[in-house]
Motif scaffolding. Structure first.
Motif: not given
Lengths: 211, 211
Positions: A8, A12, A16, A100, A172, A174, A188, A190, A195, B174, B176, B190-199
């Motif tokens: 997944x 994603x 992108x 986003x 989610x 943080x 999930x 972050x 990193x 940080x 994209x 660090x991609x803070x939104x990949x985790x959101x998309x996964x969720x």
């Protein structure tokens, strides 16, 4: 069909990349190009895409627009998720300012904070409530997803309030704090500093190998 | 000995967990407990730790404090890295406010922004320069690591300035936006939104399986 989490995540990332290629007017792309740009092996890209029925034309590659739409369809949701952002400090504000956050997949319906200068105000057109109102406001607005951007010490308290709404389905986070959730609520996190630690570790290793 | 990236990531997570266990006065921990708390298989935990010579006592586990020190030693750096933070907006400020930013492993020596209200000021005791000064200030302070927290459209410009300092060795981004770097400069993002998309994806899958 159950898709594994790493797959997944790659989907994603493919999605992108394809969006930005579409904007750049690219019409075809090879598995090697996709792989190079994302740091993924070309063979893995081919394997992932063929699993979803996408076979690139040998020597040419994949049709950017068609592939993009196909992956979009796999990732798409039949509904728009209602989201609450808990914590409207610097991090929360940074998230809200991110493009986003104007996603068609979810809508931020409520903000929560404790700062008296924020509670009761509209911030970027979304009302900010006191965190004591989390359960009630989530229930009333059928909010199923919480984005947690509070200090670590506040995390569990906020989550407990969200749980008592009985509408919570996913979090989610943080914050670095571990939180306890009922079974069935997806979680999930972050971690912005893993990193950084990795970067410093591999910098050290590199210097050691040079000297 | 070259340690693979996923192993380093797990070591970082073990280390954090062990620190919090030490603070909580736990003296022993089993591979299963570590695994459960981090979502890693117990067999993987044992494999990782035995690779570094740590064998847990059967039926008891590992000595928390000794294991913590051992991993710390593996992860530790012989020097303190000099870091620049480029972009002092909401995200940059959120990073600076984070406890990890008071790390003994690195020191933030300079901030960069374009906002006239920030340039020339000290923010949390660190001087903020205009991004046009990146190359000079990095060179003068021998800054080797850049943390990039600027809007996507600014990312490459800032990186190019940092490259021309000739001191740049690593970037933590940080944004994209993909950035182009010379070979040899390490890059982590660090991609803070990949985790959101996964969720959102797994929430959707879950609902589909229920209905």
């Amino acid at each position: 069909m159950r898709i594994a989490e790493p797959t997944v995540e790659r989907l994603i990332k493919y999605h992108r990349l394809l969006i930005s290629m579409k904007q750049g007017n690219s019409s075809v792309v090879s598995s090697r190009q996709i792989g190079d740009m994302l740091g993924i092996k070309a063979s893995q890209v081919r394997k992932d895409l063929s699993y979803f029925g996408e076979i690139g034309k040998p020597g040419v590659g994949y049709h950017v627009e068609r592939l993009c739409e196909h992956i979009e369809q796999i990732l798409s949701s039949p509904k728009v998720w209602s989201v609450a952002l808990v914590g409207v400090g610097n991090l929360g504000m940074a998230l809200m300012g991110h493009s986003v956050f104007q996603s068609y997949k979810f809508e931020v319906k409520a903000l929560f904070d404790v700062d008296p200068e924020k509670v009761g105000q509209n911030i970027m057109n979304i009302h900010c409530w006191h965190i004591d109102d989390i359960a009630r406001v989530m229930k009333e607005n059928d909010i199923e997803v919480v984005i947690l951007a509070v200090p670590a010490v506040e995390a569990q308290t906020c989550i407990d309030k969200a749980i008592s709404s009985n509408t919570l389905k996913g979090v989610l986070s943080f914050t670095q704090a571990p939180v306890i959730l009922p079974k069935g609520v997806l979680f999930y996190a972050v971690d912005v500093f893993v990193e950084l630690e990795k970067l410093l570790f591999f910098l050290k290793e590199k210097e050691r190998n040079i000297s």
